[in-house]
Scaffold this active site. Structure first.
Site, PDB file in Angstrom:
ATOM      1  N   ASN A 238     -10.190  -4.101  -1.240  1.00 40.73           N
ATOM      2  CA  ASN A 238     -10.263  -2.953  -1.956  1.00 40.73           C
ATOM      3  C   ASN A 238      -9.259  -3.095  -3.345  1.00 40.73           C
ATOM      4  O   ASN A 238      -8.579  -4.304  -3.119  1.00 40.73           O
ATOM      5  CB  ASN A 238      -9.821  -2.049  -1.673  1.00 40.73           C
ATOM      6  CG  ASN A 238     -10.919  -0.930  -0.535  1.00 40.73           C
ATOM      7  OD1 ASN A 238     -12.069  -0.949  -1.166  1.00 40.73           O
ATOM      8  ND2 ASN A 238     -10.735  -0.543   0.437  1.00 40.73           N
TER       9      ASN A 238
ATOM     10  N   TYR B 217     -14.316  10.705  -1.023  1.00 38.84           N
ATOM     11  CA  TYR B 217     -13.330  10.374  -2.032  1.00 38.84           C
ATOM     12  C   TYR B 217     -13.599  11.304  -3.505  1.00 38.84           C
ATOM     13  O   TYR B 217     -12.470  11.325  -4.207  1.00 38.84           O
ATOM     14  CB  TYR B 217     -13.381   8.813  -2.675  1.00 38.84           C
ATOM     15  CG  TYR B 217     -12.695   7.834  -1.512  1.00 38.84           C
ATOM     16  CD1 TYR B 217     -11.402   7.540  -1.689  1.00 38.84           C
ATOM     17  CD2 TYR B 217     -13.510   7.502  -0.380  1.00 38.84           C
ATOM     18  CE1 TYR B 217     -10.793   6.646  -0.708  1.00 38.84           C
ATOM     19  CE2 TYR B 217     -12.911   6.516   0.360  1.00 38.84           C
ATOM     20  CZ  TYR B 217     -11.672   6.359   0.380  1.00 38.84           C
ATOM     21  OH  TYR B 217     -11.047   5.317   1.447  1.00 38.84           O
TER      22      TYR B 217
ATOM     23  N   ARG C 158       0.665  -1.370   0.156  1.00 45.69           N
ATOM     24  CA  ARG C 158       0.030   0.117   0.044  1.00 45.69           C
ATOM     25  C   ARG C 158       0.683   1.261  -0.087  1.00 45.69           C
ATOM     26  O   ARG C 158       0.512   2.119  -0.772  1.00 45.69           O
ATOM     27  CB  ARG C 158      -1.002  -0.062   1.230  1.00 45.69           C
ATOM     28  CG  ARG C 158      -1.586   1.363   1.440  1.00 45.69           C
ATOM     29  CD  ARG C 158      -2.494   1.397   2.743  1.00 45.69           C
ATOM     30  NE  ARG C 158      -3.056   2.618   2.915  1.00 45.69           N
ATOM     31  CZ  ARG C 158      -4.343   2.718   3.816  1.00 45.69           C
ATOM     32  NH1 ARG C 158      -4.360   1.745   4.660  1.00 45.69           N
ATOM     33  NH2 ARG C 158      -4.781   3.739   3.903  1.00 45.69           N
TER      34      ARG C 158
ATOM     35  N   HIS D 150     -16.512   4.243  -3.893  1.00 46.43           N
ATOM     36  CA  HIS D 150     -15.373   5.379  -3.833  1.00 46.43           C
ATOM     37  C   HIS D 150     -15.912   6.518  -4.685  1.00 46.43           C
ATOM     38  O   HIS D 150     -14.763   7.422  -4.996  1.00 46.43           O
ATOM     39  CB  HIS D 150     -14.114   5.146  -3.709  1.00 46.43           C
ATOM     40  CG  HIS D 150     -13.748   4.354  -2.169  1.00 46.43           C
ATOM     41  ND1 HIS D 150     -12.372   3.748  -2.077  1.00 46.43           N
ATOM     42  CD2 HIS D 150     -14.549   4.032  -1.253  1.00 46.43           C
ATOM     43  CE1 HIS D 150     -12.688   3.137  -0.796  1.00 46.43           C
ATOM     44  NE2 HIS D 150     -13.865   3.073  -0.425  1.00 46.43           N
TER      45      HIS D 150
ATOM     46  N   CYS E 235     -18.794  -1.407   1.310  1.00 42.75           N
ATOM     47  CA  CYS E 235     -17.885  -0.344   1.761  1.00 42.75           C
ATOM     48  C   CYS E 235     -18.678   0.376   2.886  1.00 42.75           C
ATOM     49  O   CYS E 235     -19.594   0.613   3.083  1.00 42.75           O
ATOM     50  CB  CYS E 235     -17.725   0.541   0.473  1.00 42.75           C
ATOM     51  SG  CYS E 235     -16.644   2.165   0.949  1.00 42.75           S
TER      52      CYS E 235
END
Ligand code: NAD
Ligand code: G6P
Ligand code: MN
Ligand code: MN
Length: 430
Positions: free
Chosen positions: A147, A251, A93, A198, A168
């Site tokens: 994700n 987002y 990540r 998102h 989510c």
């Protein structure tokens, strides 16, 4: 009794899902909960698994916690499989956040180039998991959180026979915040929510049959309300919100306030670290807490994570399917004509009615241009990401970045080449 398999069981969020099952034990009797991880995450599984065990004992429910690295054993005859794994763990990540920043491009784990990298690593694994489900538990529901949740749901729907739903916590939080803004009971509110994971818009907030979106927007203008911990809470600007006339998700800031968000990320990377680096510290603290043999409930400190409430949403959803409730959830499902400007086989995030047959997205009035433009381009980016992830198609990956609104097209190729080079260990398809 029910059998549940949770893939990525070593997650620091696991105490939340365990608490969720304990709370609902009377309506949802989970007799066997299999927490599955891999060798790399075994130390996490052992710590969080022991806490799960203490939680169940403390609550006095008859739920057996099984810790295993054998995914097939866990999936065999499961009623529900939930997925919350992170391929490459937090180090991957952090790379997803940092590689784009080198090109002065938004570095985020799900949105933009970082999200493509995460999708490319995750797709081969989710396809393997689905093969196991097809063989060993063909009637099981797969509830996916991993994700990028929308892209993963679309991959499953397009390329496997598994029944699946993506989840989510963002819509759940938008719902809670809207009810709180109105000062009404959260159970009396329903959101007309539509878009992609998102990238979802709250088109309306309905309280006892009445539209309250204007009031919610008005109140959002004056306050600076935090939705998730992991997205900087930069104010939207009154003109932007008024002209939109809908509630954006957090987002959306990457699209609507791109430069501000980029500057914020550059600054953060220099000082406190990227979000992944911050989470690495939070996670270390959480696991220290989890080791305490006197801890027998989900600790409050888990609220520092951006994904809070997500496992509770999963337990709710599982209960609605199992008990044929016919209630409302916000889910990632196959479009099937719901949004008329998107392909049938795309994954959408939408207000859904849920019963034992699964999730049924509510009808959507045609979307206005201000939403449609961004929605369609990001949706096509997602389709290309699925192609790239499933087939190891370099050209699809390159075009995914070229058309993405957050990627300046001339950097798409060097950026993609870095992503592939630095993730090769996790990209069997390339
Ligand atoms: P994490 O880093 O704690 O990873 C969870 C576990 O997955 C780790 O213990 C790891 O060893 C394990 N894992 C890695 N590869 C695996 C594999 N092939 N099979 C089985 N297990 C594997 O991650 P986290 O912070 O708990 O997040 C987990 C996932 O859930 C991420 O993909 C994250 O983006 C996602 N998430 C989604 C939402 C949402 O709103 N949909 C909310 C929170 C987290
Ligand atoms: C949000 C998103 C999740 C994401 C999480 C990140 O709430 O909905 O999809 O995984 O936050 O939180 P973190 O604490 O890992 O930065
Ligand atoms: Mn999410
Ligand atoms: Mn572009």
């Amino acid at each position: 009794g029910l059998k549940i398999a949770t893939i990525g069981g070593g997650s620091s969020y696991t105490p939340e899902i365990v608490e969720g099952f304990i709370k609902r034990y009377d309506e949802l009797p989970v007799k066997d909960l299999y927490l599955v991880d891999i060798e790399e995450g075994k130390w996490k599984l052992d710590i969080v698994g022991a806490l799960a065990q203490r939680m169940v004992e403390e609550a006095g429910v008859d739920m057996k916690i099984h810790l295993t690295l054998d995914r097939r054993e866990a999936i065999k005859d499961a009623d529900f499989v939930t997925t919350q794994f992170r391929v490459g763990l937090l180090d991957a990540r952090i790379r997803d956040e940092k590689i784009p920043l080198r090109y002065n491009c938004i570095g985020q784990e799900t949105t933009g180039a970082g999200g493509l990298a995460k999708a490319l690593r995750t797709i081969p694994v989710i396809l393997d998991i689905c093969k196991d489900i097809e063989e060993l538990a063909p009637d099981a529901w797969l509830i996916n959180f991993t994700n990028p949740s929308g892209i993963i749901t679309e991959t499953i729907n397009k390329h496997t026979n598994v029944k699946s739903i993506g989840l989510c916590n963002v819509p759940v939080l938008m719902h809670m915040i809207s009810a709180d803004i109105l000062g009404v009971d959260r159970n009396d509110v329903r959101m007309d929510l539509v878009g992609l994971n998102h990238l979802v818009w709250g088109r309306d907030v309905i309280y006892k049959g009445e539209s309250k979106i204007d009031e919610v927007i008005e109140r959002t203008l004056s306050g600076n309300i935090e939705t998730v911990k992991n997205v900087a809470n930069i104010p939207w600007g009154d003109d932007l919100l008024k002209s939109l006339g809908m509630l954006p998700c957090p987002y959306h800031r990457y699209y609507y306030l791109t430069d501000n968000m980029l500057q914020e990320e550059i600054e953060a990377a220099k000082t406190k670290g990227t979000r992944g680096e911050v989470v690495k510290k939070v996670e270390a603290e959480l696991f220290e807490l989890y080791k305490d043999p006197n801890l027998k409930v989900k600790p409050k400190q888990l609220e520092q994570r951006g994904g809070q409430y997500y496992s509770d949403a999963a337990c709710n959803l599982i209960s609605s399917i199992y008990n044929d409730k016919g209630d409302i959830h916000y889910l990632n499902v196959k479009n099937n004509g719901t949004v008329d400007c998107l392909p049938d086989d795309s994954a959408i995030e939408r207000t859904c009615y849920v019963d034992k047959e699964g999730a049924h997205p509510l009808n959507v009035k045609p979307l206005p241009s201000k939403v449609k433009g961004l929605l369609q381009v990001v949706n096509e980016y997602e389709s290309l990401a699925v192609e790239a992830g499933v087939y190891g198609d370099y050209d699809a990956a390159l075009q995914a970045l070229v058309i993405h609104p957050l990627v300046e097209s001339s950097i798409a190729k060097p950026l993609l080449d870095d992503i592939i080079k630095e993730n090769l260990d996790y990209l069997p398809q390339f």
